[in-house]
Design a protein around this motif. Structure first.
Motif, PDB file in Angstrom:
ATOM      1  N   GLN A  24     -44.129 -41.045 -18.046  1.00 15.08           N
ATOM      2  CA  GLN A  24     -42.666 -40.934 -17.966  1.00 15.08           C
ATOM      3  C   GLN A  24     -42.000 -42.037 -18.780  1.00 15.08           C
ATOM      4  OE1 GLN A  24     -41.755 -40.880 -13.782  1.00 15.08           O
ATOM      5  NE2 GLN A  24     -42.324 -38.726 -13.556  1.00 15.08           N
ATOM      6  N   GLU A  25     -42.534 -43.248 -18.694  1.00 14.81           N
ATOM      7  CA  GLU A  25     -41.966 -44.374 -19.439  1.00 14.81           C
ATOM      8  C   GLU A  25     -42.041 -44.141 -20.948  1.00 14.81           C
ATOM      9  OE1 GLU A  25     -40.114 -47.699 -20.407  1.00 14.81           O
ATOM     10  OE2 GLU A  25     -40.418 -47.184 -18.299  1.00 14.81           O
ATOM     11  N   LEU A  26     -43.126 -43.517 -21.396  1.00 21.17           N
ATOM     12  CA  LEU A  26     -43.348 -43.296 -22.824  1.00 21.17           C
ATOM     13  C   LEU A  26     -42.854 -41.939 -23.307  1.00 21.17           C
ATOM     14  CD1 LEU A  26     -46.946 -44.787 -23.169  1.00 21.17           C
ATOM     15  CD2 LEU A  26     -44.745 -45.913 -23.571  1.00 21.17           C
ATOM     16  N   ASN A  27     -42.353 -41.129 -22.363  1.00 25.45           N
ATOM     17  CA  ASN A  27     -41.859 -39.793 -22.689  1.00 25.45           C
ATOM     18  C   ASN A  27     -42.949 -38.904 -23.289  1.00 25.45           C
ATOM     19  OD1 ASN A  27     -39.806 -37.898 -22.565  1.00 25.45           O
ATOM     20  ND2 ASN A  27     -39.156 -38.306 -24.664  1.00 25.45           N
ATOM     21  N   VAL A  28     -44.131 -38.981 -22.669  1.00 23.07           N
ATOM     22  CA  VAL A  28     -45.250 -38.107 -23.029  1.00 23.07           C
ATOM     23  C   VAL A  28     -45.775 -37.493 -21.732  1.00 23.07           C
ATOM     24  CG1 VAL A  28     -45.897 -39.456 -25.079  1.00 23.07           C
ATOM     25  CG2 VAL A  28     -46.986 -39.955 -22.892  1.00 23.07           C
ATOM     26  N   SER A  29     -46.707 -36.582 -21.828  1.00 20.58           N
ATOM     27  CA  SER A  29     -47.256 -35.970 -20.618  1.00 20.58           C
ATOM     28  C   SER A  29     -48.367 -36.842 -20.021  1.00 20.58           C
ATOM     29  CB  SER A  29     -47.813 -34.580 -20.937  1.00 20.58           C
ATOM     30  OG  SER A  29     -49.007 -34.697 -21.680  1.00 20.58           O
ATOM     31  N   ARG A  30     -48.629 -36.622 -18.739  1.00 15.29           N
ATOM     32  CA  ARG A  30     -49.728 -37.316 -18.084  1.00 15.29           C
ATOM     33  C   ARG A  30     -51.047 -36.960 -18.751  1.00 15.29           C
ATOM     34  NH1 ARG A  30     -53.956 -36.534 -15.811  1.00 15.29           N
ATOM     35  NH2 ARG A  30     -53.569 -34.335 -15.537  1.00 15.29           N
ATOM     36  N   LYS A  31     -51.163 -35.726 -19.208  1.00 14.64           N
ATOM     37  CA  LYS A  31     -52.384 -35.285 -19.901  1.00 14.64           C
ATOM     38  C   LYS A  31     -52.600 -36.077 -21.187  1.00 14.64           C
ATOM     39  CE  LYS A  31     -52.669 -30.600 -18.127  1.00 14.64           C
ATOM     40  NZ  LYS A  31     -52.742 -29.186 -18.454  1.00 14.64           N
ATOM     41  N   THR A  32     -51.515 -36.463 -21.828  1.00 16.19           N
ATOM     42  CA  THR A  32     -51.621 -37.272 -23.045  1.00 16.19           C
ATOM     43  C   THR A  32     -52.201 -38.640 -22.715  1.00 16.19           C
ATOM     44  OG1 THR A  32     -49.785 -36.129 -24.101  1.00 16.19           O
ATOM     45  CG2 THR A  32     -50.308 -38.327 -24.932  1.00 16.19           C
ATOM     46  N   ILE A  33     -51.707 -39.259 -21.642  1.00 14.54           N
ATOM     47  CA  ILE A  33     -52.236 -40.556 -21.215  1.00 14.54           C
ATOM     48  C   ILE A  33     -53.710 -40.423 -20.861  1.00 14.54           C
ATOM     49  CG2 ILE A  33     -52.065 -42.424 -19.518  1.00 14.54           C
ATOM     50  CD1 ILE A  33     -49.633 -42.302 -21.392  1.00 14.54           C
ATOM     51  N   SER A  34     -54.049 -39.383 -20.152  1.00 14.48           N
ATOM     52  CA  SER A  34     -55.440 -39.136 -19.783  1.00 14.48           C
ATOM     53  C   SER A  34     -56.315 -38.968 -21.023  1.00 14.48           C
ATOM     54  CB  SER A  34     -55.533 -37.888 -18.903  1.00 14.48           C
ATOM     55  OG  SER A  34     -56.880 -37.610 -18.588  1.00 14.48           O
ATOM     56  N   ALA A  35     -55.817 -38.239 -21.998  1.00 18.36           N
ATOM     57  CA  ALA A  35     -56.581 -38.043 -23.239  1.00 18.36           C
ATOM     58  C   ALA A  35     -56.820 -39.379 -23.939  1.00 18.36           C
ATOM     59  CB  ALA A  35     -55.851 -37.070 -24.168  1.00 18.36           C
ATOM     60  N   TRP A  36     -55.788 -40.232 -23.998  1.00 12.99           N
ATOM     61  CA  TRP A  36     -55.961 -41.545 -24.617  1.00 12.99           C
ATOM     62  C   TRP A  36     -57.023 -42.349 -23.882  1.00 12.99           C
ATOM     63  CZ3 TRP A  36     -50.084 -43.102 -24.676  1.00 12.99           C
ATOM     64  CH2 TRP A  36     -49.417 -42.327 -25.641  1.00 12.99           C
ATOM     65  N   GLU A  37     -56.939 -42.348 -22.543  1.00 12.66           N
ATOM     66  CA  GLU A  37     -57.856 -43.157 -21.743  1.00 12.66           C
ATOM     67  C   GLU A  37     -59.285 -42.621 -21.758  1.00 12.66           C
ATOM     68  OE1 GLU A  37     -56.266 -43.994 -17.864  1.00 12.66           O
ATOM     69  OE2 GLU A  37     -54.598 -45.140 -18.707  1.00 12.66           O
TER      70      GLU A  37
END
Length: 80
Positions: A24-37
């Motif tokens: 939410q802070e970065l204005n991307v989806s949670r799936k995007t954060i998961s993909a990065w991690e």
């Protein structure tokens, strides 16, 4: 796992943020954060710069594999 991925995951956990909160802070989806991690992608340059500013990380520490995320106090004093 790349150093960028490790550093970003560490920052998120250090600040006690969930993937959803960071997304939410970065204005991307949670799936995007998961993909990065999970090392299935990386944020673009502008997002990396935003993250560095938002979390007060020294310039280019996320992108440079030779720079630690945090410096000891002696090193920090040299740079100030």
């Amino acid at each position: 796992m790349s150093n960028l991925v490790k550093k970003m995951k560490y920052i998120r956990k250090y600040h006690k943020l969930t993937q959803e909160q960071l997304a939410q802070e970065l204005n991307v989806s949670r799936k995007t954060i998961s993909a990065w991690e999970n090392d299935r992608g990386i944020p673009d340059y502008h997002l990396v710069k935003y993250i560095e500013g938002k979390f007060q990380i020294l310039n280019d520490c996320l992108l440079d594999n030779n720079k630690p995320l945090f410096m000891d106090s002696r090193e920090l004093k040299k740079r100030i």
